[in-house]
Design a protein around this motif. Sequence first.
Motif, mmCIF file in Angstrom:
data_model
loop_
_atom_site.group_PDB
_atom_site.id
_atom_site.type_symbol
_atom_site.label_atom_id
_atom_site.label_comp_id
_atom_site.label_asym_id
_atom_site.label_seq_id
_atom_site.Cartn_x
_atom_site.Cartn_y
_atom_site.Cartn_z
ATOM 1 N N THR A 261 39.226 46.572 37.551
ATOM 2 C CA THR A 261 39.283 45.414 38.440
ATOM 3 C C THR A 261 40.735 45.064 38.761
ATOM 4 O O THR A 261 41.656 45.366 37.985
ATOM 5 C CB THR A 261 38.620 44.191 37.796
ATOM 6 N N ARG A 262 40.936 44.390 39.886
ATOM 7 C CA ARG A 262 42.275 43.931 40.244
ATOM 8 C C ARG A 262 42.766 42.900 39.231
ATOM 9 O O ARG A 262 43.965 42.809 38.960
ATOM 10 C CB ARG A 262 42.266 43.371 41.666
ATOM 11 N N MET A 263 41.849 42.121 38.673
ATOM 12 C CA MET A 263 42.234 41.166 37.630
ATOM 13 C C MET A 263 42.839 41.867 36.424
ATOM 14 O O MET A 263 43.874 41.450 35.889
ATOM 15 C CB MET A 263 41.011 40.359 37.199
ATOM 16 N N ASP A 264 42.212 42.972 35.994
ATOM 17 C CA ASP A 264 42.735 43.703 34.842
ATOM 18 C C ASP A 264 44.065 44.379 35.164
ATOM 19 O O ASP A 264 44.955 44.460 34.305
ATOM 20 C CB ASP A 264 41.711 44.734 34.359
ATOM 21 N N SER A 265 44.216 44.870 36.399
ATOM 22 C CA SER A 265 45.497 45.465 36.794
ATOM 23 C C SER A 265 46.601 44.422 36.761
ATOM 24 O O SER A 265 47.714 44.677 36.290
ATOM 25 C CB SER A 265 45.391 46.078 38.195
ATOM 26 N N LEU A 266 46.307 43.226 37.285
ATOM 27 C CA LEU A 266 47.285 42.145 37.246
ATOM 28 C C LEU A 266 47.583 41.717 35.821
ATOM 29 O O LEU A 266 48.736 41.446 35.456
ATOM 30 C CB LEU A 266 46.760 40.948 38.039
ATOM 31 N N SER A 267 46.545 41.671 34.990
ATOM 32 C CA SER A 267 46.735 41.325 33.593
ATOM 33 C C SER A 267 47.692 42.312 32.928
ATOM 34 O O SER A 267 48.595 41.917 32.171
ATOM 35 C CB SER A 267 45.384 41.319 32.873
ATOM 36 N N GLY A 268 47.503 43.594 33.216
ATOM 37 C CA GLY A 268 48.410 44.608 32.675
ATOM 38 C C GLY A 268 49.836 44.396 33.147
ATOM 39 O O GLY A 268 50.795 44.514 32.376
ATOM 40 N N ASP A 312 35.195 35.911 28.990
ATOM 41 C CA ASP A 312 34.978 34.775 29.887
ATOM 42 C C ASP A 312 35.588 35.035 31.261
ATOM 43 O O ASP A 312 35.014 34.660 32.290
ATOM 44 C CB ASP A 312 35.576 33.500 29.287
ATOM 45 N N ALA A 313 36.755 35.670 31.272
ATOM 46 C CA ALA A 313 37.428 35.947 32.539
ATOM 47 C C ALA A 313 36.622 36.931 33.383
ATOM 48 O O ALA A 313 36.481 36.756 34.602
ATOM 49 C CB ALA A 313 38.826 36.507 32.272
ATOM 50 N N ILE A 314 36.068 37.964 32.746
ATOM 51 C CA ILE A 314 35.328 38.973 33.500
ATOM 52 C C ILE A 314 34.016 38.382 34.029
ATOM 53 O O ILE A 314 33.559 38.730 35.128
ATOM 54 C CB ILE A 314 35.063 40.225 32.623
ATOM 55 N N ASP A 315 33.442 37.448 33.290
ATOM 56 C CA ASP A 315 32.236 36.760 33.756
ATOM 57 C C ASP A 315 32.551 35.885 34.971
ATOM 58 O O ASP A 315 31.798 35.876 35.959
ATOM 59 C CB ASP A 315 31.654 35.897 32.625
ATOM 60 N N SER A 316 33.672 35.175 34.921
ATOM 61 C CA SER A 316 34.101 34.357 36.063
ATOM 62 C C SER A 316 34.396 35.215 37.278
ATOM 63 O O SER A 316 34.068 34.850 38.418
ATOM 64 C CB SER A 316 35.346 33.544 35.688
ATOM 65 N N THR A 332 32.251 46.916 40.397
ATOM 66 C CA THR A 332 33.384 47.363 39.586
ATOM 67 C C THR A 332 33.444 46.583 38.280
ATOM 68 O O THR A 332 33.719 47.144 37.215
ATOM 69 C CB THR A 332 34.707 47.205 40.361
ATOM 70 N N VAL A 333 33.184 45.278 38.356
ATOM 71 C CA VAL A 333 33.127 44.458 37.141
ATOM 72 C C VAL A 333 32.044 44.982 36.200
ATOM 73 O O VAL A 333 32.265 45.127 34.989
ATOM 74 C CB VAL A 333 32.855 42.985 37.492
ATOM 75 N N MET A 334 30.867 45.300 36.747
ATOM 76 C CA MET A 334 29.778 45.780 35.906
ATOM 77 C C MET A 334 30.098 47.138 35.278
ATOM 78 O O MET A 334 29.789 47.378 34.107
ATOM 79 C CB MET A 334 28.484 45.867 36.720
#
Length: 465
Positions: A261-268, A312-316, A332-334
């Motif tokens: 996910t783009r969220m995980d890329s940003l988190s990295g 919680d973040a991935i659920d949101s 992609t989240v799933m």
Amino acid sequence: LRKTRVFQLFSNCYEKIMHAPSYSKNQSGSTLMRMMVADQYIGYQSPLYDKGIRQFRTNLDETLSLLDSYHVPVFVSTLVTNEKDFKPFMDIPPDSAKVPAFNKNFNLGLGALAVQDTPVALTYLKKANDLYDRDATCNFYLGRIASANHDYARAGIFFTKARDLDGLRFRAPSEINRVIRQLSTKYPFVHLVDTQAAFESNSASHIIGNDLMLEHVHPNLKGYGIMSDAFYQAIKNNHLIGEEKQTEMSLDQLESQMPVTRMDSLSGLYRISKLKMSWPFQEITMQDSVGMPSEERRLAHDMVFGRLLWSDAIDSLYNYYLGKNDLAGAVTVMETLVLEHPQEVALYIKTAMLFGKMNDLPNACLYFKRSFAIAPSVELARYLFVIYFKLDDPPQAIPYLDYCIKNSAQAAVLVAIKSYGKEIIELKKKYIPGSPDMVISHRIASLYLKMGNKEAAEKYGRPSK
């Protein structure tokens, strides 16, 4: 153990403790890296350096010997480090009384580099290196200049030497890979995975840098893809797995389909930037990424700074994508959740359903098959045989149809569908696409229509009345 409720309770409690603000503050990346270092200055080929190499060789040799004695196949990999784009952590300076002119020439060279006067910089840095050739940073900048001049062979020599001379031993020196290569030939059940060669062949100018690495030793997503492919190819070449050309995924496919996910890329990105602000990196600014949706940025930021658990973040994020009707983002989240929890059948089914909504039937089948393999059921088998018939793949449909016939109350109806499927299989053996004789194609279409399968029927044309 992972399936037991007690273990899950302890695991969840541990995760919450790890992400608690007090723990995060006291156990920062800087602190952990400092804890790893007993001696910040270990000179190249010094007694302590040589002792470390001997200890590594002994430990690895004993491990491989034990596993080989039990005929356990072992795949041992060479290590990769960022050489081209990572300045050495620490230099071991020369004795200024013995080499008084080194610092003067070195600093003049750095000053010339600062104003982009490369010829003058090269002159002074070469003088400095001639006086004392064991300064890691001096060798690094000489490598930079050689690379800029497209002399990549010479650049590689300087970069490798700079890494080996780095006084802070967070990057493995050349001797470590030499030991790995030597010991991998010593035992019949030990096989080399040359990850270093794979990275070099996929790097610009064949020198490993930021195109594949996050900082000094950790690969980025592309780098991890190359690493996994290197292991896969080594395992396949040593015949531990069979050839499956139809389902085999190429490295290019892996890179394009990796469910991140783009969220995980940003988190990295945030985590690495945060790390580089502390010892021993101590960079000043924190980088951000441009053009990312604000919700993804907010969730990533809250995760990195301990205000939100990943679960919680991935659920949101999933609910955010569903609210936008962004099915591609939601799937992609799933897929990410499936990788995190590979035994959770409900996640596979949810992922398959999303692919079905996107009309991506092959991927829907993939996830239904995985859920069926873990927990077979008539409902899953029905999904699978229906989709396989829609995909005009009756041989794949028949086993799931048989399962339903054996375990369902609607056996009579399903037996008729099976007879249509078996007839289609035989007709397809004689079917020639584009043939003017439409008898076979019309019969196949007719059988599919009897199943209520319009999608597959249309492939063969409507039968004449």
